[in-house]
Design an enzyme around this catalytic site. Structure first.
Site, PDB file in Angstrom:
ATOM      1  CB  SER A  49      -0.949  -0.057   1.206  1.00 32.15           C
ATOM      2  OG  SER A  49      -1.926   0.932   1.147  1.00 32.15           O
TER       3      SER A  49
ATOM      4  CG  ASP B 162      -6.374  -2.888  -4.016  1.00 35.89           C
ATOM      5  OD1 ASP B 162      -7.168  -2.084  -3.486  1.00 35.89           O
ATOM      6  OD2 ASP B 162      -5.167  -2.968  -3.701  1.00 35.89           O
TER       7      ASP B 162
ATOM      8  CG  HIS C  15      -5.553  -2.216  -0.100  1.00 32.38           C
ATOM      9  ND1 HIS C  15      -4.749  -1.971  -1.198  1.00 32.38           N
ATOM     10  CD2 HIS C  15      -4.993  -1.520   0.929  1.00 32.38           C
ATOM     11  CE1 HIS C  15      -3.770  -1.159  -0.848  1.00 32.38           C
ATOM     12  NE2 HIS C  15      -3.876  -0.880   0.438  1.00 32.38           N
TER      13      HIS C  15
END
Length: 523
Positions: A309, A373, A432
């Site tokens: 991320s 995602d 995610h």
């Protein structure tokens, strides 16, 4: 968005224990409770043998009344480590020397094991983070560097942490980068470790045994992502910053990156003893020190950067900076190759950033993404590599309008709907989740083929999510410290105990190594 992502309070476990088919016992064994902060179990302990899952069949539902899961297996190392002896001879290929041509579809077994291994290093930055805002150590790493991997449940990782990395979130538009701290009384009493500093990752080097197994001394840099929510995605703007303005010695002023990432990477706080140096300076100094040390011993050295991320964005910035600054090189002309294994990462910079990253500096990047995602689709919602040909992006970027972004490296696209273990959900944070990505890697064979679990425990998916099918009887968001760290004293009171250690500060030789790189020492 109020959905939570892959990160939650720490509970040490063995991350590679498989449960290809979930096996239950009638009664929990006494004196060996899984869901406690002391439940560090050996990966190699004897246990029940569990059959492998079928490629496409749904795993069987548990027997009614059976509720305790035995998560051990002699196959514990099958997923996250390559035990066939190929890695030492093939490490440059696995590290990206050939841009992973012919290794992704179908996926190479050694590469799969390496991706999971580095993904676990990234996951460790979440699992070791102190989330409790009432703790005077909120925002720090829960464990000391010397025992970090053992404490986080990765005692077989084969690495030793040499330095923790800290960052400051002052004036950032990333609302979940840090953790809101309860400062009213702790700060006033001088008990809060830092009001602005936050543990953001670590630098580690492979030990002698692991170095022999993987064929070189590996220096790993792992970066943490945001903590509990996804609102920061909406805060990513088209605003970009020249990397040369960040202090990176890049000769091309056209190389630009997203401003929020740059500010987090280079921000510092002179009033904080943990952030007197920026995260950038901390990482560069430590990589330089280790490269010099091991090159000086005549060893082959690699630098591998990983993150999930927001941590993926920092990994891209860090890898670029290491190569551009020469932190991976020594005066005798030896250079350690730099590679990034990123997970669920956003775009970071413009076309010129990509060109210099890949073509000039020769940094290799492999991006693991879930096609559902949304995070890898930002920033650059309008002008990106998926929407326009490169010639159009180059023309728009040349006009100085900003907002042009492109992904780096080679993508490995996964699809969570291929896993028979995962349920349908509207919670996009599940798409995610880092543990979900590692689960998908474990079962991925090639595009269009069925899912075949190889030894990674599906229960890990629910560590900080609610993504497993309910018939597996794995509670959502189960990874947490018992009693939130509260202990009972002899007089019957419940308190947060003090940590019997000091939080690591900056090593005394940081200035020295920054000066070797030609960087101005922090004051």
């Amino acid at each position: 968005m109020a959905a939570s992502v892959s990160s939650c309070p720490s509970l040490p476990i063995g991350h590679r224990r498989p449960a290809a088919q979930i096996l239950f016992q009638q009664q929990p064994p006494t004196g060996d409770r899984w869901f406690t902060s002391n439940a560090v179990q050996s990966r190699r302990r004897p246990c029940h043998v569990v059959a492998s899952a079928a490629t496409t069949d749904r795993p069987p539902a548990p027997v009614p009344g059976d509720y305790y899961m035995d998560r051990g297996s002699p196959l514990a190392e099958a997923s996250g480590r390559s035990g066939d002896g190929q890695l030492a001879a093939r490490w440059r290929e696995i590290h990206g020397s050939g841009n992973w041509e012919g290794l992704l579809d179908p996926i190479d077994a050694v590469l799969r094991a390496e991706l999971i291994r580095y993904g676990e290093l990234a996951q460790a930055t979440y699992d070791s983070f102190d989330y409790d805002r009432f703790s005077p150590y909120c925002g720090s790493c829960r464990f000391p560097a010397k025992t970090f991997f053992r404490d986080v449940g990765l005692d077989g990782a084969g690495y030793e942490v040499s330095r923790f990395l800290y960052a400051t979130g002052n004036d950032l538009r990333l609302p979940n980068f840090g953790n809101r701290k309860h400062v009213s009384t702790a700060a006033a009493a001088g008990r809060l470790w830092s009001e602005s500093g936050t543990f953001i990752g670590f630098v580690a080097a492979s030990n002698d045994e692991e170095t022999a197994r993987i064929g070189r001394r590996d220096i790993a840099v792992a970066w943490r992502g945001t903590i509990t929510r996804l609102e920061w995605v909406a805060d990513l703007t088209a605003n970009q910053r020249r990397v040369s303005d960040m202090g990176v010695p890049c000769p091309d002023p056209g190389v630009k990156v997203e401003m929020g990432f740059a500010e987090l990477y280079t921000g510092k706080d002179a009033e904080c003893r943990f952030c007197r140096y920026s995260a950038r300076e901390q990482a560069l100094a430590e990589v330089r020190k280790l490269v010099e040390l091991y090159h000086g011993r005549g060893e082959e050295v690699s630098v591998t950067v990983t993150g999930h991320s927001l941590g993926s964005a920092l990994a891209m910035l860090s890898a670029f900076d290491i190569a551009e600054t020469g932190a991976n090189a020594t005066p005798d002309g030896r250079t350690a190759p730099v590679c990034v294994f990123s997970f669920a990462g956003p775009r970071v910079g413009n076309l010129k950033f990509r060109e210099r990253f890949e073509r000039v500096l020769g940094v290799r990047a492999l991006r693991v993404v879930n096609v559902h995602d949304r995070v890898p689709k930002v920033p650059g919602v309008f002008f990106n590599e998926a929407a326009f040909p490169e010639a159009v992006l180059r023309a728009v970027d040349g006009l100085g309008l900003g907002g042009v972004y492109t992904h780096l490296g080679v993508p490995l696209a996964l699809d969570h709907t291929a896993s028979p273990f995962l349920k349908e959900t509207l919670d996009i944070s599940c798409y995610h989740n880092l543990e979900a990505h590692l689960h998908l890697l474990d079962g991925f064979r090639s595009a269009g083929e069925g899912f075949e679990l190889r030894g990674r425990d599906p229960a890990l998916v629910n560590k900080s999510a609610d993504f497993l099918r309910d018939d597996h009887m794995v509670p959502p968001v189960w990874y947490q410290a018992e009693n939130k760290g509260m202990v009972r004293t002899e007089d019957g009171r419940w308190v947060l105990p003090p940590r019997h250690r000091d939080i690591d500060e900056h090593p005394a030789d940081t200035d020295h190594h920054l000066q070797q790189l030609g960087l101005t020492a922090s004051t």
